[in-house]
Scaffold this active site. Structure first.
Site, PDB file in Angstrom:
ATOM      1  N   GLU A 197       0.722  -1.038  -0.073  1.00  0.00           N
ATOM      2  CA  GLU A 197       0.029   0.060   0.085  1.00  0.00           C
ATOM      3  C   GLU A 197       0.847   1.210  -0.108  1.00  0.00           C
ATOM      4  OE1 GLU A 197      -3.651  -2.092   2.448  1.00  0.00           O
ATOM      5  OE2 GLU A 197      -2.456  -0.832   3.641  1.00  0.00           O
ATOM      6  N   GLU A 287      -5.712  -8.577  -0.684  1.00  0.00           N
ATOM      7  CA  GLU A 287      -6.409  -8.388   0.589  1.00  0.00           C
ATOM      8  C   GLU A 287      -7.713  -7.802  -0.052  1.00  0.00           C
ATOM      9  OE1 GLU A 287      -5.137  -5.498   3.331  1.00  0.00           O
ATOM     10  OE2 GLU A 287      -2.846  -6.095   3.107  1.00  0.00           O
TER      11      GLU A 287
END
Length: 1024
Positions: A197, A287
């Site tokens: 991220e 995810e």
């Protein structure tokens, strides 16, 4: 084991060639790619390949550091595999394994090899996600080593000399552990994520990624490197720092559990994003929302379960299938516990996450739904390679939705270009709708276009529900399903028979059309009807079986039973009571090292109905005995569907009485013993008490404390005001948990108070005393986690011409994630206030956990277990510390519910012991519950719960929501004496009366076997 060698594929190649409605029946073979380092793991635009076999990666997240008992990692892995998963995504926490510069702690519960060994034993692949960068994961500093937030210059996670020097030694440790455990060596490590991220700009970010990749590659990591993009941001798809495989994460329902069962919109643009962004690699979701964390003052995890429960999985995960995702990992599958100082400020102790496996390791309905999905994925080789044909937004060639509620439906059509298998995934257009709807569906099949259902009134969706309508679905070695509106729980071969296990809601009608083989028997029931159609151009005669809607459970129905086929149907609940364990059966194409893995080690299985869990299955006595191991929580009927030669069954080593009720079908009963009922829950009592805040007393000697005299800092946010000194805990080695500050000044008598800005993170609190007199407590629930206040001095308590001491006790709630990982925890501003000649602080002293991050004494529990309270520094929380008359400390009898003496603000320490005697062979789960389970009582207190030295709970009585704190075996001794302690911080001069009791959450007969205790006891410390 290569499914491409199974006999049915040859038949379906011929079938695909004959299916004229496809236009071009045999698609061009897509180009297979690799990273030029190994061809063991490859990929094309559909899926990964492992050892030349296409695989659908269906994975779940599990953080071993949140369950610090290595024997229980096997428990979680076995439960994941039993649910049909073939992958586990594992974060490694840099801050826990590299507590100080040059010091590494890959031992005890931080060791990596036990993770790999347990995964290999269970038969699950590892997606390794080392935390040398931000793992986020609701952990302090997002998983960074806390010392790095203070010692490294400039920004973290950039290609700078300071940052590279911080993380690269840690990467070397990861490489040493992971390299021999890669799949190329027969190990479980399939993928390795380089970072998490982030943004590809500025260039220093991208160069940092490139440096990480080079370090891995230059030192022997050859499995594909991956990246997880925070949403559809197109970062690191290509260009500098781009890894082998790009993926994105997505949390469509967000994290506000206050909204209860209300949903956010179901995404409809995933497929378009993938085809525009990364069409030549498989669609990877590293995810996807597997639950939700909760926050201080939140509604609690029961409300989260309403929002992200089994219906959420049913709709959102199948929507991902509809987007052609073939690498799918849910975050979390098991959450665990934010014990010690692991959490970031937005999370409390429980990290249950409303995941499929509860924090207590107990299973619930969400696990059942995940099992129904994952076993279907495992059973469906034709799902591994599908083309996206269209959806309701774009239009679907040759597929149409009709019927009463057609306009309310959203459908997507996938088709395998080789086998012509069709998958139509249907849900309600309005994801929030809980209405019951009905429709019909026209789809192409090898027998022509067919409108479904043919004999039942309609296909139904009851509220938040999805269905996968199948066409030309192959199963086993030669089974052929023309279509089905029922769902597939299992499809494959059991013994010499092709077995198809269908399921659906009992209150709905279902229809399936099959080419029934062999001479067999049909079920006779008014719930089931059969209709045989003419032979098609492919040479098959299909029988359409209709299951009519009715109330109540259906149980298990045998629709067709022959020597070559077994067709079963059950309601959804009954189906979830079955298991399909992989049975080790070495074959010529078994991959060495992967013998326990489905598809690569074995394709042999049995169906077992009844137990709470089946952990594994093996054949004994030359295949005549099936030996099962698993868990039992009640006595249940047992159903085994296996090879016909199996005539006997063992359960956890004991023979079970069974009878043969059909071809390869054995029935019996599993009787639970009395031991589960013999688990006793003792009362907590006999508490002993001592003061744990001597630092506020006049005359307290802080000469050995650290002098806080820095005038510069690497922490991002500078001090707000003061005299130039920096009072940030981590700059002095204290980066977590409670921190104490003592500001000395020689008063002139004009001082009327102190202006302090204290930063501790969301939901922190800080209490302030002058010369032993309580002034005030401040707190802040905002994201800033900071409070500014004037702490007024009572005129009678200031000592002119003498040394005065201002003592501050603050709660450090963890460092932030994201942009403020270098969090400014401490006193951001300080000044004495008053009229006239006002003194200045002459000296500031600071004390946190004993030894700070360089010299903490407890190397087993680690750097984040203890804080700066006097009791913690002294080791009072550890097993073996003496509190009787021989103790060096004045402990006196006092019940926890009595609170602190004189009802004054301060910190008291309560300790007791409790003996457990859980019978052998019982896996029990206990929790400690404050205040009868009330989320918050309004009483202004904070409490730290220690169990055998491990800090396993932080209770905030006037905020909540957590009141119940699970503690796993291994931390809690199930067969001996346990030390239980509570550090009680009364925030105001008022009475507090917390209660604490031990709760049995559940118990099963089974488990993973003996659990090692690793609870080092007390030894004398040089306390400062």
């Amino acid at each position: 084991m290569q499914l491409s060698r199974d006999g049915h594929w040859g038949a379906y190649i011929l079938l695909a060639l004959a299916v004229v409605y496809l236009g071009t029946a045999w698609a061009a073979v897509p180009l297979r790619k690799d990273n030029n380092l190994t061809d063991v793991v490859q990929w094309d635009n559909y899926t990964l390949f492992l050892h030349n076999q296409r695989m659908f990666l269906y994975s779940g997240e599990f953080h071993t550091f949140r369950l610090p008992v290595p024997e229980l990692w096997l428990d979680i892995f076995q439960k994941m595999v039993a649910a049909g998963l073939n992958g586990a995504s594992i974060y490694i926490h840099w801050g826990l394994t590299n507590p100080a510069p040059g010091e590494f702690a890959f031992d005890h519960w931080r060791a990596l090899q036990p993770i790999f060994d347990a995964a290999k034993l269970a038969g699950i692949f590892i997606i390794l996600r080392p935390g040398h960068r931000q793992i986020n994961a609701e952990t302090t500093a997002g998983g960074l080593a806390l010392w790095s937030t203070s010692l490294s210059e400039g920004n973290v996670r950039q290609n700078t000399t300071s940052w590279n020097a911080a993380y690269q030694p840690y990467i070397s440790q990861i490489i040493s552990a992971a390299k021999p455990n890669q799949v190329i060596e027969g190990g479980p490590v399939l993928l390795l994520q380089i970072d998490n991220e982030y943004s590809q700009t500025p260039e220093l970010n991208a160069e940092y990624f490139a440096d990480i990749e080079e370090q891995y590659r230059a030192n022997g990591i050859v499995v594909p490197l991956t990246y997880n993009d925070p949403g559809e941001r197109k970062q690191f798809v290509n260009g500098t720092g781009a890894p082998d495989l790009y993926g994105l994460d997505f949390y469509p329902n967000h994290f506000n559990c206050t909204n209860g069962s209300r949903w956010e919109p179901v995404p409809t643009d995933f497929h378009q994003y993938h085809t525009e962004t990364d069409p030549n690699r498989p669609f990877y979701l590293p995810e996807f929302q597997g639950g939700s964390h909760d926050y201080w003052g939140g509604p609690g995890y029961e409300r989260c379960r309403e929002r992200v429960g089994p219906d959420f999985e049913d709709v959102f995960y199948k929507n991902n299938w509809a987007s052609n995702v073939k690498l799918h990992s849910v975050y979390m599958f098991y959450g665990g516990t934010n014990w010690g100082g692991i959490a970031y400020p937005g999370a409390y102790t429980s990290y249950d996450y409303s995941a499929a496996i509860k924090e207590t390791r107990l299973l619930w309905e969400k696990y059942d739904e995940m099992k129904r999905q994952a076993l279907f994925v495992r059973s469906s080789p034709s799902l591994r390679k599908t083309d996206w044909i269209g959806d309701s937004n774009s239009g679907i060639p040759e597929v149409s939705v009709g019927g009463e509620d057609a306009a309310k439906m959203f459908a997507t059509y996938l088709r395998n270009p080789d086998t012509a298998t069709g998958f139509v995934i249907v849900r309600q257009l309005d994801g929030n709708s809980t209405a019951d709807t009905s429709f019909n569906l026209t789809i192409p099949t090898s027998a022509g276009r067919v409108t479904l259902p043919q004999n039942a009134p309609s296909i139904q969706l009851n509220g938040r529900q999805s269905k996968v309508i199948l066409a030309d679905y192959p199963f086993g070695t030669g089974g052929h399903m023309l279509f089905s509106t029922a769902s597939v729980f299992f499809a494959g071969s059991v013994g010499s028979r092709d077995v198809l296990f269908l399921f659906g809601d009992a209150a709905q009608s279902h229809e399936v059309s099959l080419a029934l083989t062999g001479h067999g028997t049909r079920m006779r029931s008014d719930r089931v009807s059969y209709a045989t159609a003419a032979t098609t151009q492919t040479g098959h005669t299909f029988t359409t079986i209709t299951l009519h809607a009715a109330s109540g459970s259906l149980g298990l129905l045998t629709l067709w039973d022959s020597s070559t086929q077994l067709i079963l149907f059950a309601d959804s609940v009954t189906a979830a009571a079955f298991w399909a364990p992989a049975v080790r059966a070495p074959a010529p194409d078994t991959v060495p090292g992967l013998e326990a893995y489905w598809q690569f080690g074995t394709n042999t299985t049995v169906l077992v109905g009844g137990p709470n869990l089946v952990r594994n299955a093996t054949f004994e006595d030359d295949g005549h005995t099936l030996a099962l191991r698993g868990d039992l929580n009640v006595s249940v009927p047992l159903t085994v569907i296996g090879p016909e030669r199996v005539g006997a069954v063992k359960w956890n080593g004991k023979r079970v009485s069974v009878r043969k009720t059909g071809r390869g079908v054995l029935e019996g009963r599993l009787e639970i013993g009395t031991a589960v009922e013999e688990v006793k829950v003792p009362k907590l009592g006999g508490w002993r008490f001592a003061d744990s805040l001597p630092e506020i007393r006049e005359g307290y000697d802080d000469s050995q404390w650290v002098v806080a005299d820095h005038t510069s800092t690497n922490i991002t946010i500078p001090p707000a005001f003061g005299d130039g000194r920096v009072l940030y805990g981590c700059d002095y080695g204290f980066c977590a948990n409670n921190i104490l500050w003592r500001g000395h000044f020689n008063a002139s008598g004009s001082e009327t108070g102190a202006n302090l800005t204290i930063n501790g993170g969301t939901a922190f609190a800080a209490s302030v005393w002058l010369n032993g007199i309580f002034l005030k407590t401040v707190s802040d629930l905002s994201a800033t986690g900071e409070a500014n206040a004037i702490f007024a001095f009572p005129p009678s308590d200031i000592h002119p011409g003498q040394e005065n001491v201002l003592t501050v006790l603050q709660d450090h709630m963890g460092n932030d994630e994201g942009q403020n990982q270098k969090s400014d925890r401490g006193i951001r501003g300080f000044a004495l206030v008053g009229d006239g000649n006002i003194a200045n602080f002459s000296t500031w002293k600071v004390q946190g956990n004993l030894g700070g991050y360089t010299g903490f004494p407890d190397k087993v529990r680690g750097v984040l277990n203890e804080g700066g309270l006097f009791a913690e520094r002294s080791g009072w929380h550890l097993p073996g510390f003496v509190t009787d008359s021989s103790s060096l400390v004045n402990f006196t009898p006092r019940e926890l519910s009595a609170g602190l003496p004189d009802d004054l603000a301060g910190v008291g320490f309560f300790t007791t012991t409790v003996v457990l005697d859980v019978p052998a062979g019982i896996d029990a789960t206990f929790s400690f519950e404050f205040d009868g389970g009330a989320q918050h009582t309004g009483e202004a207190y904070r409490a730290l719960l220690f169990v055998n030295g491990w800090k396993f709970g932080k209770r905030v009585g006037n905020l909540g929501p957590q009141s119940r704190f699970p503690v796993p075996p291994g931390v809690l001794d199930h067969h001996g004496r346990n030390t239980v302690a509570v550090a009680l911080w009364a925030l105001e001069n008022q009475a507090v009366h917390p209660t604490l009791e031990l709760i049995l959450e559940g118990a099963v007969e089974g488990g993973v076997g003996p659990i090692t205790l690793n609870n080092p006891g007390w030894s004398r410390r040089a306390v400062v």
